[in-house]
Design a protein around this motif. Structure first.
Motif, PDB file in Angstrom:
ATOM      1  N   SER A  74       0.981  -1.296  -0.142  1.00 26.34           N
ATOM      2  CA  SER A  74      -0.001  -0.066   0.084  1.00 26.34           C
ATOM      3  C   SER A  74       0.903   1.286   0.083  1.00 26.34           C
ATOM      4  O   SER A  74       1.992   1.318   0.429  1.00 26.34           O
ATOM      5  N   LEU A  75       0.496   2.228  -0.292  1.00 30.59           N
ATOM      6  CA  LEU A  75       1.035   3.568  -0.633  1.00 30.59           C
ATOM      7  C   LEU A  75      -0.012   4.804  -0.533  1.00 30.59           C
ATOM      8  O   LEU A  75      -0.856   4.728  -1.375  1.00 30.59           O
ATOM      9  N   ASP A  76       0.457   5.810   0.069  1.00 30.86           N
ATOM     10  CA  ASP A  76      -0.358   7.125   0.067  1.00 30.86           C
ATOM     11  C   ASP A  76       0.625   8.303   0.072  1.00 30.86           C
ATOM     12  O   ASP A  76       1.404   8.320   1.037  1.00 30.86           O
ATOM     13  N   TRP A  77       0.799   8.959  -1.056  1.00 28.21           N
ATOM     14  CA  TRP A  77       1.619   9.835  -1.260  1.00 28.21           C
ATOM     15  C   TRP A  77       1.299  11.085  -0.316  1.00 28.21           C
ATOM     16  O   TRP A  77       2.160  12.125  -0.236  1.00 28.21           O
ATOM     17  N   LYS A 100       3.465  11.203   2.367  1.00 31.45           N
ATOM     18  CA  LYS A 100       4.809  11.635   2.303  1.00 31.45           C
ATOM     19  C   LYS A 100       4.984  13.039   1.705  1.00 31.45           C
ATOM     20  O   LYS A 100       6.120  13.598   1.612  1.00 31.45           O
ATOM     21  N   PRO A 121       2.641  10.054  -8.010  1.00 33.10           N
ATOM     22  CA  PRO A 121       1.253  10.108  -8.508  1.00 33.10           C
ATOM     23  C   PRO A 121       1.274  10.095  -9.817  1.00 33.10           C
ATOM     24  O   PRO A 121       2.304  10.677 -10.720  1.00 33.10           O
ATOM     25  N   GLY A 143      -2.323   7.108  -4.757  1.00 36.29           N
ATOM     26  CA  GLY A 143      -1.748   5.924  -3.855  1.00 36.29           C
ATOM     27  C   GLY A 143      -2.767   4.745  -4.241  1.00 36.29           C
ATOM     28  O   GLY A 143      -3.414   4.797  -5.241  1.00 36.29           O
ATOM     29  N   TYR A 144      -2.641   3.577  -3.337  1.00 31.79           N
ATOM     30  CA  TYR A 144      -3.366   2.419  -3.764  1.00 31.79           C
ATOM     31  C   TYR A 144      -3.244   1.577  -2.252  1.00 31.79           C
ATOM     32  O   TYR A 144      -2.363   2.236  -1.435  1.00 31.79           O
ATOM     33  N   TRP A 165      -7.400   2.059  -5.776  1.00 29.29           N
ATOM     34  CA  TRP A 165      -6.665   3.248  -5.981  1.00 29.29           C
ATOM     35  C   TRP A 165      -7.325   4.400  -5.050  1.00 29.29           C
ATOM     36  O   TRP A 165      -8.413   4.326  -4.958  1.00 29.29           O
TER      37      TRP A 165
END
Length: 348
Positions: free
Chosen positions: A132-135, A138, A261, A297-298, A308
């Motif tokens: 998983s990732l959430d910009w 960041k 992104p 992100g996803y 997404w």
């Protein structure tokens, strides 16, 4: 031949018809609202108060009440199905399905596969893809913005959002950039300000002009104006070009989002999408690409549903504070609402 998607065409034309029935046409999502999902007329009265909506004639209000009630029935029926997402009577609740689609009408020409070189696949050959990732976490995503009700400028918002993010990733500085500069200054046969356009034309304009102004220097007005050719005091964002992601390939899209992104085109014309409130959207939608958004992100839910994370430009009043989670890795190669069909990103 560049691949492109005409987005949000005719927002201004729709306003011409709506103004005949509405006297208070301010941005209907400008202040916090409460959810109204029930059918009685007093709910419509409350909805009108919440969204500062007023109608010139009693007959206009009566016709809009009928539309509202029809939409409320649709919302209630979808919510009763216990899907992984919910709808609510938001700022679009007094409009018909055709009017909702008209807000986001667009055109998608045939895709030219020659646009997608091996450069993309080579760039991300050895990419590590976390689960998983959430910009946003960041610090690479600016706050949700509002393109307004009278300007089909989602193409500019999609392009600018992608450039804001890649600039932060490369420089460590997150700066809100000017959508209005693109609306005013990009004038091609396929991108014409509030009448709609293509995110790739936005990218190319930033390349050609050696940068983009900040939002503070060139603020958003929500109308097409004469281009201000005065150079800003400082160019805060420059890109070298842009790159397409191979179409109909969610795995390739995932690799790109793992690095930054990505701006994507989607079909946002369904009632379910328009009334989205929360959860992972798995609703019915087509592939008539008519709207530009940014994947930031996803992830995956506790129930194992992949999604997404998508930033929209309809203010924080829509969806999950301006975002929508859309199902990922669906059976159709083009992805839900065509999300994998027309994706691109700037190169800094």
């Amino acid at each position: 031949m560049a691949r492109f998607t005409l987005s949000c065409l005719s927002l201004a034309l729709f306003l011409t018809t709506l103004v005949e029935t509405t006297t208070a046409l301010q941005l209907p999502w400008s202040t916090p609202r409460t959810q109204v999902d029930s059918l009685p007329s007093q709910s419509f009265t409350q909805w009108m108060a919440n969204y500062a909506r007023a109608y010139e004639h009693a007959s206009d209000q009566e016709s809009r009440l009928k539309i509202f009630e029809d939409n409320a029935r649709f919302i209630d029926s979808v919510n009763a199905e216990k899907r992984p997402f919910k709808l609510k009577a938001n700022m679009f609740a007094d409009r018909t399905k055709d009017e909702l689609r008209f807000l986001r009408m667009g055109f998608r020409p045939p895709i030219n596969a020659s646009n997608f070189s091996s450069a993309f696949m080579h760039e991300y050959d050895n990419v590590s893809v976390p689960q998983s990732l959430d910009w946003r976490e960041k610090g690479a995503v600016t706050p949700v913005k509002d393109q307004g009700f009278t300007c089909g400028s989602c193409w500019a918002f999609g392009a600018v959002a992608a450039v804001e993010s890649i600039t932060q990733i490369r420089t460590g500085k997150l700066v809100s950039l000017s959508e209005q500069e693109l609306v005013d200054c990009v004038n091609t046969t396929r991108s014409q300000g509030c009448k709609g356009g293509f995110k790739e034309d936005g990218f190319q304009s930033i390349v050609d002009n050696c940068g983009l102004s900040t939002e503070a220097e060139y603020p958003y007005r929500g109308v097409s104006r004469t281009c201000n050719t005065e150079e800003p005091s400082t160019w805060v964002a420059k890109i070298k070009g842009y790159r397409y992601i191979p179409p109909n390939n969610e795995n390739a899209l995932l690799k790109a989002v793992a690095n930054h992104p990505v701006a994507v085109s989607i079909d946002a014309g369904s009632k379910a999408f328009g009334f989205y409130s929360e959860g992972v959207f798995t609703g019915e939608c087509g592939t008539n690409l008519d709207h530009e958004v940014l994947i930031v992100g996803y992830g995956i839910t506790e129930d194992g549903l992949k999604y997404w994370l998508v930033k929209n430009s309809w203010s924080t009043e829509w969806g999950e504070r301006g975002y929508i989670r859309m199902q990922r890795d669906v059976a159709a190669p083009e992805g839900i609402c065509g999300i994998a069909m027309a994706a691109s990103y700037p190169i800094a």
